[in-house]
Write an enzyme that holds these catalytic residues in place. Sequence first.
Site, PDB file in Angstrom:
ATOM      1  N   LYS A  55       3.713 -10.109   2.976  1.00 33.99           N
ATOM      2  CA  LYS A  55       4.809  -9.236   2.517  1.00 33.99           C
ATOM      3  C   LYS A  55       6.084  -9.518   3.321  1.00 33.99           C
ATOM      4  CE  LYS A  55       1.511  -5.810   0.926  1.00 33.99           C
ATOM      5  NZ  LYS A  55       0.693  -4.622   1.209  1.00 33.99           N
ATOM      6  N   GLN A  99       0.370  -0.082   5.877  1.00 36.31           N
ATOM      7  CA  GLN A  99      -0.707  -0.919   5.336  1.00 36.31           C
ATOM      8  C   GLN A  99      -2.018  -0.138   5.379  1.00 36.31           C
ATOM      9  OE1 GLN A  99      -0.335  -3.999   3.917  1.00 36.31           O
ATOM     10  NE2 GLN A  99      -2.492  -3.884   3.383  1.00 36.31           N
ATOM     11  N   ASP A 122       6.205   1.960  -1.481  1.00 33.56           N
ATOM     12  CA  ASP A 122       4.844   1.550  -1.861  1.00 33.56           C
ATOM     13  C   ASP A 122       4.209   2.609  -2.783  1.00 33.56           C
ATOM     14  OD1 ASP A 122       2.801  -0.338  -1.742  1.00 33.56           O
ATOM     15  OD2 ASP A 122       1.814   0.604  -0.027  1.00 33.56           O
TER      16      ASP A 122
END
Length: 286
Positions: A55, A99, A122
């Site tokens: 990413k 994450q 996200d």
Amino acid sequence: MADARLIDGTAVARDIMNRTGEKAADFEKRTGAKPCLATVLVGEDPASVTYVRMKRNRCAKFGIESRHVPLPDTITTEELVGAITELSNDPSVHGILLQHPVPAHIDERAAFDAISAEKDVDGVTSQSFAAMAFGFDGFASCTPAGIMRLLDAYDVDPRGKHAVVIGRSAILGKPMSMLLLARDATVTVCHSKTTDLPSHVRNADIVVAAVGKPEFVRGEWIKPGAVVIDAGYNEGNVGDVEFDAAATRAGLITPVPGGVGPTTIAVLLEQTVTAAFRQQQIPAEA
Ligand code: NAP
């Protein structure tokens, strides 16, 4: 029946990222700063380390700054919430990615919900989930949003179709079913307690596999001509669908890799740049 047409997720993602790169450059020109994504990683799980690295590399390639925040796996929920709250309050950070999965002792929901909604690029907070469910403006969960982009790119209109989503996780199966429902699909959500899964899949015009078990969805279950989206990623580049057999029956199918994965990252970058424009109150159409 002839083999299915492949859905080229890499090409769809490239288009999204090229447009995002142009917008990131425009943002920098107007503000003197790059859009900034904070990546929070708890512990050193090798798969998570790799995902975060991928990413961040993509961010660098398309003109987005990434600020990495590595934290030890001994961190408490309170400490993690504190670190994320700091990023939420930092005006130089436009998007926050925590994450996941986080270590089991951490209250993942509390950590996600410490991300302010305008930085939730996200799409993992309760507020973003509600926005997805009600159709309010907000950031979508990246993998399901990326899947919707794949369907659009291949002119698959979910309206009136029977979509079967296998999996109901908060980041994938559930938001996927919301997004399909919002586009007027008739949605069946299957999970580990579903009885006779094959009979549901056999009736599906669109199948989304989000189980986390290699080749779990058998090719013989696929209705001829169906659209098969394999969100799964298992060791050895194997998806959740028995690809070779499914491809002899499906109309369209995503490969693994090169299907769903690339669009997930592309949507993350796109939403980061959108967040940056919104926080600076600059119209993004430049
Ligand atoms: P997860 O949280 O483990 O959820 C798996 C889901 O599958 C659960 O809802 C579970 O049901 C269901 N399931 C398990 N066994 C089943 C069975 N026998 N029959 C029907 N359903 C069953 O996984 P996830 O995070 O959603 O990820 C799913 C897959 O997508 C994984 O392979 C992951 O690597 C991949 N993934 C890919 C991306 C990407 O960017 N491409 C992003 C995220 C995830 P219960 O709820 O009843 O337990």
